[in-house]
Design an enzyme around this catalytic site. Structure first.
Site, PDB file in Angstrom:
ATOM      1  N   HIS A   1      46.347  70.989 -35.906  1.00 47.47           N
ATOM      2  CA  HIS A   1      47.479  71.503 -36.692  1.00 47.47           C
ATOM      3  C   HIS A   1      48.417  72.228 -35.720  1.00 47.47           C
ATOM      4  O   HIS A   1      48.917  71.622 -34.781  1.00 47.47           O
ATOM      5  CB  HIS A   1      46.896  72.390 -37.802  1.00 47.47           C
ATOM      6  CG  HIS A   1      47.838  72.803 -38.886  1.00 47.47           C
ATOM      7  ND1 HIS A   1      49.113  72.328 -39.007  1.00 47.47           N
ATOM      8  CD2 HIS A   1      47.674  73.662 -39.928  1.00 47.47           C
ATOM      9  CE1 HIS A   1      49.691  72.874 -40.072  1.00 47.47           C
ATOM     10  NE2 HIS A   1      48.837  73.694 -40.645  1.00 47.47           N
TER      11      HIS A   1
ATOM     12  N   HIS B   1      50.656  61.682 -37.742  1.00 48.54           N
ATOM     13  CA  HIS B   1      50.864  62.660 -38.808  1.00 48.54           C
ATOM     14  C   HIS B   1      50.314  62.110 -40.100  1.00 48.54           C
ATOM     15  O   HIS B   1      50.425  60.909 -40.353  1.00 48.54           O
ATOM     16  CB  HIS B   1      52.364  62.968 -38.964  1.00 48.54           C
ATOM     17  CG  HIS B   1      52.608  64.266 -39.652  1.00 48.54           C
ATOM     18  ND1 HIS B   1      52.622  64.366 -41.019  1.00 48.54           N
ATOM     19  CD2 HIS B   1      52.797  65.512 -39.160  1.00 48.54           C
ATOM     20  CE1 HIS B   1      52.835  65.636 -41.332  1.00 48.54           C
ATOM     21  NE2 HIS B   1      52.939  66.351 -40.233  1.00 48.54           N
TER      22      HIS B   1
ATOM     23  N   ASP C   1      55.142  68.632 -32.567  1.00 46.17           N
ATOM     24  CA  ASP C   1      54.505  69.321 -31.450  1.00 46.17           C
ATOM     25  C   ASP C   1      54.662  68.615 -30.112  1.00 46.17           C
ATOM     26  O   ASP C   1      54.361  69.189 -29.075  1.00 46.17           O
ATOM     27  CB  ASP C   1      53.009  69.505 -31.744  1.00 46.17           C
ATOM     28  CG  ASP C   1      52.787  70.551 -32.815  1.00 46.17           C
ATOM     29  OD1 ASP C   1      53.547  71.532 -32.819  1.00 46.17           O
ATOM     30  OD2 ASP C   1      51.888  70.374 -33.647  1.00 46.17           O
TER      31      ASP C   1
HETATM   32  N1  CMC Z   1      45.842  59.654 -30.949  1.00 42.93           N
HETATM   33  C1  CMC Z   1      45.100  58.530 -31.052  1.00 42.93           C
HETATM   34  N2  CMC Z   1      44.724  57.979 -32.208  1.00 42.93           N
HETATM   35  C2  CMC Z   1      45.099  58.595 -33.320  1.00 42.93           C
HETATM   36  C3  CMC Z   1      45.880  59.768 -33.306  1.00 42.93           C
HETATM   37  C4  CMC Z   1      46.264  60.298 -32.061  1.00 42.93           C
HETATM   38  N3  CMC Z   1      46.994  61.398 -31.960  1.00 42.93           N
HETATM   39  N4  CMC Z   1      46.119  60.181 -34.561  1.00 42.93           N
HETATM   40  C5  CMC Z   1      45.507  59.293 -35.352  1.00 42.93           C
HETATM   41  N5  CMC Z   1      44.899  58.336 -34.604  1.00 42.93           N
HETATM   42  C6  CMC Z   1      44.185  57.173 -35.083  1.00 42.93           C
HETATM   43  C7  CMC Z   1      42.792  57.522 -35.579  1.00 42.93           C
HETATM   44  O1  CMC Z   1      41.833  57.442 -34.549  1.00 42.93           O
HETATM   45  C8  CMC Z   1      42.594  56.514 -36.668  1.00 42.93           C
HETATM   46  O2  CMC Z   1      42.278  55.292 -36.064  1.00 42.93           O
HETATM   47  P1  CMC Z   1      41.195  54.298 -36.743  1.00 42.93           P
HETATM   48  O3  CMC Z   1      41.843  53.861 -38.026  1.00 42.93           O
HETATM   49  O4  CMC Z   1      40.989  53.226 -35.756  1.00 42.93           O
HETATM   50  O5  CMC Z   1      39.964  55.131 -36.977  1.00 42.93           O
HETATM   51  C9  CMC Z   1      43.982  56.341 -37.274  1.00 42.93           C
HETATM   52  O6  CMC Z   1      44.887  56.677 -36.222  1.00 42.93           O
HETATM   53  C10 CMC Z   1      44.240  57.268 -38.464  1.00 42.93           C
HETATM   54  O7  CMC Z   1      43.983  58.604 -38.049  1.00 42.93           O
HETATM   55  P2  CMC Z   1      43.487  59.749 -39.012  1.00 42.93           P
HETATM   56  O8  CMC Z   1      42.711  60.752 -38.213  1.00 42.93           O
HETATM   57  O9  CMC Z   1      42.818  59.139 -40.199  1.00 42.93           O
HETATM   58  O10 CMC Z   1      44.861  60.350 -39.493  1.00 42.93           O
HETATM   59  P3  CMC Z   1      45.038  61.724 -40.243  1.00 42.93           P
HETATM   60  O11 CMC Z   1      46.184  61.547 -41.151  1.00 42.93           O
HETATM   61  O12 CMC Z   1      43.762  62.193 -40.823  1.00 42.93           O
HETATM   62  O13 CMC Z   1      45.384  62.730 -39.039  1.00 42.93           O
HETATM   63  C11 CMC Z   1      46.549  64.037 -37.473  1.00 42.93           C
HETATM   64  C12 CMC Z   1      46.642  63.231 -38.780  1.00 42.93           C
HETATM   65  C13 CMC Z   1      47.865  64.747 -37.233  1.00 42.93           C
HETATM   66  C14 CMC Z   1      45.434  65.112 -37.590  1.00 42.93           C
HETATM   67  C15 CMC Z   1      46.219  63.068 -36.318  1.00 42.93           C
HETATM   68  O14 CMC Z   1      47.241  62.103 -36.191  1.00 42.93           O
HETATM   69  C16 CMC Z   1      45.994  63.794 -34.989  1.00 42.93           C
HETATM   70  O15 CMC Z   1      44.874  64.213 -34.707  1.00 42.93           O
HETATM   71  N6  CMC Z   1      47.071  63.941 -34.144  1.00 42.93           N
HETATM   72  C17 CMC Z   1      46.926  64.676 -32.913  1.00 42.93           C
HETATM   73  C18 CMC Z   1      47.037  66.179 -33.188  1.00 42.93           C
HETATM   74  C19 CMC Z   1      48.461  66.591 -33.507  1.00 42.93           C
HETATM   75  O16 CMC Z   1      49.403  66.201 -32.823  1.00 42.93           O
HETATM   76  N7  CMC Z   1      48.597  67.432 -34.555  1.00 42.93           N
HETATM   77  C20 CMC Z   1      49.893  67.968 -34.947  1.00 42.93           C
HETATM   78  C21 CMC Z   1      50.329  67.473 -36.298  1.00 42.93           C
HETATM   79  S1  CMC Z   1      52.064  67.815 -36.618  1.00 42.93           S
HETATM   80  C22 CMC Z   1      52.169  69.508 -36.712  1.00 42.93           C
HETATM   81  C23 CMC Z   1      51.493  70.067 -37.910  1.00 42.93           C
HETATM   82  O17 CMC Z   1      51.999  69.879 -39.013  1.00 42.93           O
HETATM   83  O18 CMC Z   1      50.457  70.714 -37.716  1.00 42.93           O
END
Ligand code: CMC
Length: 443
Positions: free
Chosen positions: A284, A323, A379
């Site tokens: 986050h 996201h 971010d």
């Molecule tokens: N790098 C590589 N792969 C990713 C990433 C990433 N940053 N984000 C998602 N994926 C992949 C994930 O491995 C999954 O792949 P598969 O379907 O093969 O298992 C797919 O994309 C879907 O990911 P998810 O974890 O189900 O997506 P989510 O909606 O639960 O997570 C997130 C959203 C923001 C937590 C995630 O994209 C992430 O961890 N990003 C990196 C951390 C980050 O930049 N966070 C800041 C968010 S914006 C500021 C805020 O509002 O906090």
């Protein structure tokens, strides 16, 4: 005639077609008509579907709330497919750079942009609530010298609860109002004190003559209370824009935490401490710190392909990408990328920007990221801007928490005034052991 669509979803038709869902339960052969309101069905309506009289009724299962609206909200609108973000109806692109953070904060909390006298009152009230009790300083002195500033901010927000016991009366409008002034006013002071503590430097008191961000910069960087410090107006303006971009983002993890804790009628200090704790996490608000660490580790453009390989192999995540809601470019990232230019023109270019641009280029053309619709989020660039402005990386999540306080408070108040809201208490699907019994003690 096709169903009339709004951004909130289907609202019915003029042709008299019903706005409802018919659910056929194959277990019993019964049909249920479930009303659709604003593109949603009420989960409680599913309860009517029972396999037998003794059955509790159907639950909806939605781990991590990926498809559950927990409230109605009039604060922030996001269309993640189209990359749209609006506060109270105003596009973020029109607010950023044209309205100050405190105007936007007022907008989020009260629902309209402040008129001249409303703004003057708001600025006065925020400015005159920036001081913290002297005991807060003593309390913060107790932290270890290398404590993470976000840990100090989380704990100090919670500690404020003990200074303002009246805040427990969350049903009293005037008392609520006072806590809003205090929290918006004091969070930059606490943040700056946390920074000064980590350097072992004397705390600098707020200066009521300065703007919100100029005052924050002065509390951070003024060498001593008697020394002069004039923040660069380009930087305080850029920081103000960053604050506008981070002020709210509807039902994100920390805001949902604020609503959850607040729903138990806990006071706003402990509720916002819990929200800040959620924001601290690397997925986050802690992501901006992680992005810079990742870019530093990559070092040069040549190392980008290696990192991409590691990400694709599932060994790590590309921080600042992806996201839950945005499935196209995060509009905030676009604005920050532009704002970065004004900062770099004053501070000199952050050398990490070239690595970041190379990384973005590779990621945006790679199948792995295209397929999963992973784009840079807020971010990805904010850390580089903060770094160019001279902020140490561990203060980045704190720079997110300061403006997000407005969003937390807007949602907290909306939740308290929403007659449909009760204490938040999700259901579960129990997967543990069936009833079993403690064996008789062997003799
Ligand atoms: N790098 C590589 N792969 C990713 C990433 C990433 N940053 N984000 C998602 N994926 C992949 C994930 O491995 C999954 O792949 P598969 O379907 O093969 O298992 C797919 O994309 C879907 O990911 P998810 O974890 O189900 O997506 P989510 O909606 O639960 O997570 C997130 C959203 C923001 C937590 C995630 O994209 C992430 O961890 N990003 C990196 C951390 C980050 O930049 N966070 C800041 C968010 S914006 C500021 C805020 O509002 O906090």
């Amino acid at each position: 005639m096709p169903t009339r669509k709004t951004h909130a979803g289907s609202v019915g038709t003029k042709s008299g077609r019903r706005s409802s869902l018919t659910v056929h339960d194959n277990r019993t052969g019964r049909d249920y008509e479930i009303p659709i309101e604003r593109g949603a069905v009420r989960a409680l309506d599913l309860r009517r579907a029972k396999a037998s009289d003794a059955d509790f009724g159907l639950l909806s299962y939605d781990p991590s709330f990926q498809n559950t609206a927990a409230c109605k909200s009039g604060i922030t609108f996001i269309d993640g497919e189209a990359g749209i973000l609006r506060y109270r109806g105003y596009p973020i692109e029109e607010l950023a750079g044209r309205k100050s953070y405190l105007e936007v904060s007022y907008l989020l909390i009260y629902g309209h942009l402040p008129g001249r006298s409303e703004l003057a009152n708001w600025l006065h009230n925020i400015t005159y609530h920036t001081m913290v009790h002297e005991n807060v300083k003593k309390f913060m002195d107790g932290f270890h010298h290398d404590a993470h500033p976000m840990g100090m901010v989380v704990s100090t927000l919670a500690a404020l609860s003990t200074f303002y016991p009246e805040a427990k009366q969350v049903g009293d409008r005037e008392i609520r109002q006072r806590q809003i002034y205090r929290l918006v006013g004091k969070i930059p002071t606490i943040a700056a004190f946390a920074y000064r503590h980590s350097l072992g430097m004397a705390y600098i008191y707020p200066d009521n003559e300065l703007s919100y961000t100029a005052n924050f910069l002065a509390m951070m960087y003024r060498p001593s209370w008697t020394a002069r410090y004039d923040s660069d107006p380009v930087l305080s303006k850029a920081l103000d824009t960053m604050f506008v971009l981070h002020a709210d983002h509807e039902q994100n993890c920390s805001t949902s935490t604020m609503r959850t804790v607040g729903s138990a009628r806990s006071d706003p200090y402990v509720s916002s401490a819990a929200a800040a704790a959620a924001l601290y996490g690397p997925l986050h608000g802690g992501a901006n710190e992680q992005v810079v660490q990742m870019l530093q580790e990559i070092g040069t453009k040549d190392n980008v392909p290696k990192l991409i390989r590691q990400v694709k192999a599932g060994k790590r995540r590309l921080m600042g990408f992806g996201h839950r809601v945005y499935k196209s470019y995060d509009p905030r990232a676009k604005i920050i990328k532009e704002a970065a230019d004004s900062v770099f023109s004053t501070t000199g270019k952050n050398r990490l920007i070239d690595v970041a641009l190379a990384l973005e280029k590779v990621a945006l053309s790679d199948d792995y990221f295209i397929k999963r619709r992973l784009y840079p989020n807020v971010d990805f660039y904010s850390g580089m801007v903060y770094q160019a402005m001279g902020f140490p990386t561990d203060i980045f999540p704190v720079l997110f928490a300061i403006p997000r306080m407005s969003g937390w408070l807007a949602h907290w108040q909306e939740m308290l005034l929403d007659e449909e809201q009760k204490i938040i208490r999700p259901r579960q699907i129990y997967t543990g052991s069936r009833e079993r019994h403690v064996p008789d003690q062997e003799t």
